[in-house]
Design a protein around this motif. Structure first.
Motif, PDB file in Angstrom:
ATOM      1  N   GLY A 235       0.821  -1.199   0.000  1.00 37.62           N
ATOM      2  CA  GLY A 235       0.000   0.000   0.000  1.00 37.62           C
ATOM      3  C   GLY A 235       0.856   1.249   0.000  1.00 37.62           C
ATOM      4  O   GLY A 235       2.065   1.207   0.261  1.00 37.62           O
ATOM      5  N   ALA A 236       0.220   2.375  -0.309  1.00 38.98           N
ATOM      6  CA  ALA A 236       0.873   3.680  -0.257  1.00 38.98           C
ATOM      7  C   ALA A 236       0.001   4.623   0.551  1.00 38.98           C
ATOM      8  O   ALA A 236      -1.226   4.641   0.395  1.00 38.98           O
ATOM      9  CB  ALA A 236       1.091   4.234  -1.660  1.00 38.98           C
ATOM     10  N   ALA A 237       0.633   5.410   1.421  1.00 39.79           N
ATOM     11  CA  ALA A 237      -0.067   6.402   2.232  1.00 39.79           C
ATOM     12  C   ALA A 237       0.189   7.771   1.625  1.00 39.79           C
ATOM     13  O   ALA A 237       1.352   8.202   1.527  1.00 39.79           O
ATOM     14  CB  ALA A 237       0.417   6.355   3.683  1.00 39.79           C
ATOM     15  N   LEU A 238      -0.879   8.466   1.224  1.00 38.58           N
ATOM     16  CA  LEU A 238      -0.763   9.708   0.477  1.00 38.58           C
ATOM     17  C   LEU A 238      -1.613  10.808   1.094  1.00 38.58           C
ATOM     18  O   LEU A 238      -2.646  10.534   1.699  1.00 38.58           O
ATOM     19  CB  LEU A 238      -1.233   9.505  -0.974  1.00 38.58           C
ATOM     20  N   ASP A 239      -1.176  12.053   0.888  1.00 35.86           N
ATOM     21  CA  ASP A 239      -2.010  13.215   1.171  1.00 35.86           C
ATOM     22  C   ASP A 239      -2.793  13.488  -0.107  1.00 35.86           C
ATOM     23  O   ASP A 239      -2.250  13.982  -1.095  1.00 35.86           O
ATOM     24  CB  ASP A 239      -1.131  14.403   1.551  1.00 35.86           C
ATOM     25  N   LEU A 240      -4.074  13.175  -0.101  1.00 37.12           N
ATOM     26  CA  LEU A 240      -4.856  13.276  -1.337  1.00 37.12           C
ATOM     27  C   LEU A 240      -4.951  14.708  -1.849  1.00 37.12           C
ATOM     28  O   LEU A 240      -5.117  14.925  -3.051  1.00 37.12           O
ATOM     29  CB  LEU A 240      -6.259  12.704  -1.110  1.00 37.12           C
TER      30      LEU A 240
END
Length: 335
Positions: A235-240
């Motif tokens: 998975g990747a954790a992003l600031d949308l």
């Protein structure tokens, strides 16, 4: 392939990125375990000072590569010293507190550490200059980090034998390292770009060595999602809010990459009120619909999170954000 094999979290989960305000680890862990029961994380409290910050905390995990503070910067040291002992003591205290409060916990738990390129960008060589300038030093750092994280995950597993560990590698500096945007100490030049194939290999070495599902967190507009996915991350954790091009995200999700969707602001908006769970759920659904994916897989593939760490927030706002993320995840799961 089943959902459990693809994404190592329950449907409708929410979690934090890592940092929280304050200096009381017992209280921070009570908040996390209470507000994020489906996917709690090991809190980071940088307000405690050197060794509790992301770089010092990760430096304390390195194997046979001691670090120290020099002129307020972390650098490679000739031998272990006081700064390293402090970082390791803080981590040991945090893990003991986790074991005390979550002794019977049986679900996934997330731990965080800086990834190899963020460490190489932040930590300096003994002779000066960032490790990033020396490809051999970057490889040595990567091997040390991989072994240190493997041992760290083992330590968490010993304390929480019924839990499953999810590792988060924080890589805010990865896009800049790939693009050759990392400034030299003088500020007059930049370091050579890191080759994409090299970055994929080294990141993959860490993920493989640790041996648990790993997500990569990167708050940037140009997150290298294909690199992250092909390096072995789940998975990747992003600031949308930072995304400007949705096509790479859509391709990564379509290929099976999980998404830790950073939708809650880390600081209060001008009105001073935390977003509601309904607002956060709507933001995630809106993105998902624009990408064209079926709603039925949304709650399984996506975890709701704050946009980034919450160390700069007030304790009340941080807690309200985690609560809103939790309830937004439940809304998504309920449809």
């Amino acid at each position: 392939m089943t959902q459990q094999q693809l994404w190592p979290w329950p449907a409708g989960a929410a979690t934090g990125i890592g940092s929280l305000p304050g200096t009381d680890i017992a209280e921070a862990q009570r908040i996390v375990l209470g507000e994020l029961p489906a996917l709690p994380h090991l809190p980071e409290l940088p307000a405690r000072g050197p060794g509790a910050d992301l770089i010092g905390r990760t430096g304390g995990l390195l194997v046979e590569l001691p670090v120290e503070l020099y002129a307020a910067r972390w650098r490679i040291a000739p031998r272990p010293g006081r700064d390293l002992r402090r970082a390791r003591d803080l981590m040991e205290r945090d893990l003991d507190q986790l074991a005390e409060q979550a002794e019977s916990y049986a679900g996934p738990v997330k731990v965080q550490a800086a990834g190899p390129f963020t460490m190489a960008t932040a930590v300096e060589l003994p002779i000066g200059g960032r490790l990033l300038r020396d490809p051999g030093a970057v490889r040595e750092l990567t091997a040390s980090l991989a072994e240190g994280l493997r041992l760290h995950v083992e330590a968490v597993t010993r304390r929480l034998p019924r839990a499953s560990v999810l590792l988060q590698l924080d890589e805010p500096s990865l896009p800049a390292a790939l693009a050759g945007r990392v400034r030299t100490e003088s500020g007059l030049g930049t370091y050579r770009p890191v080759d994409t194939a090299v970055a994929r290999t080294l990141l993959g070495e860490v993920i493989t060595a640790v041996g648990v599902p790993t997500v990569v967190h990167c708050c940037a507009p140009d997150v290298p999602l294909e690199l992250i996915r092909t390096a072995g991350a789940v998975g990747a954790a992003l600031d949308l809010a930072l995304l400007t091009d949705l096509d790479p995200l859509g391709e990564a999700i379509d290929a099976g990459l999980g998404l830790l969707a950073g939708v809650a602001p880390t600081l209060p908006p001008s009105a001073g009120v935390a977003p509601t769970s309904a607002q956060l759920a709507d933001r995630v659904r809106g993105l998902w619909d624009r990408l064209g994916f079926p709603r039925r897989q949304l709650a399984e593939q996506v975890v709701v999170t704050p946009a980034c760490g919450l160390a700069g927030a007030t304790p009340g706002y941080a807690r309200a954000v985690l609560t809103a993320c939790r309830d937004a995840g439940r809304r998504l799961h309920e449809g």
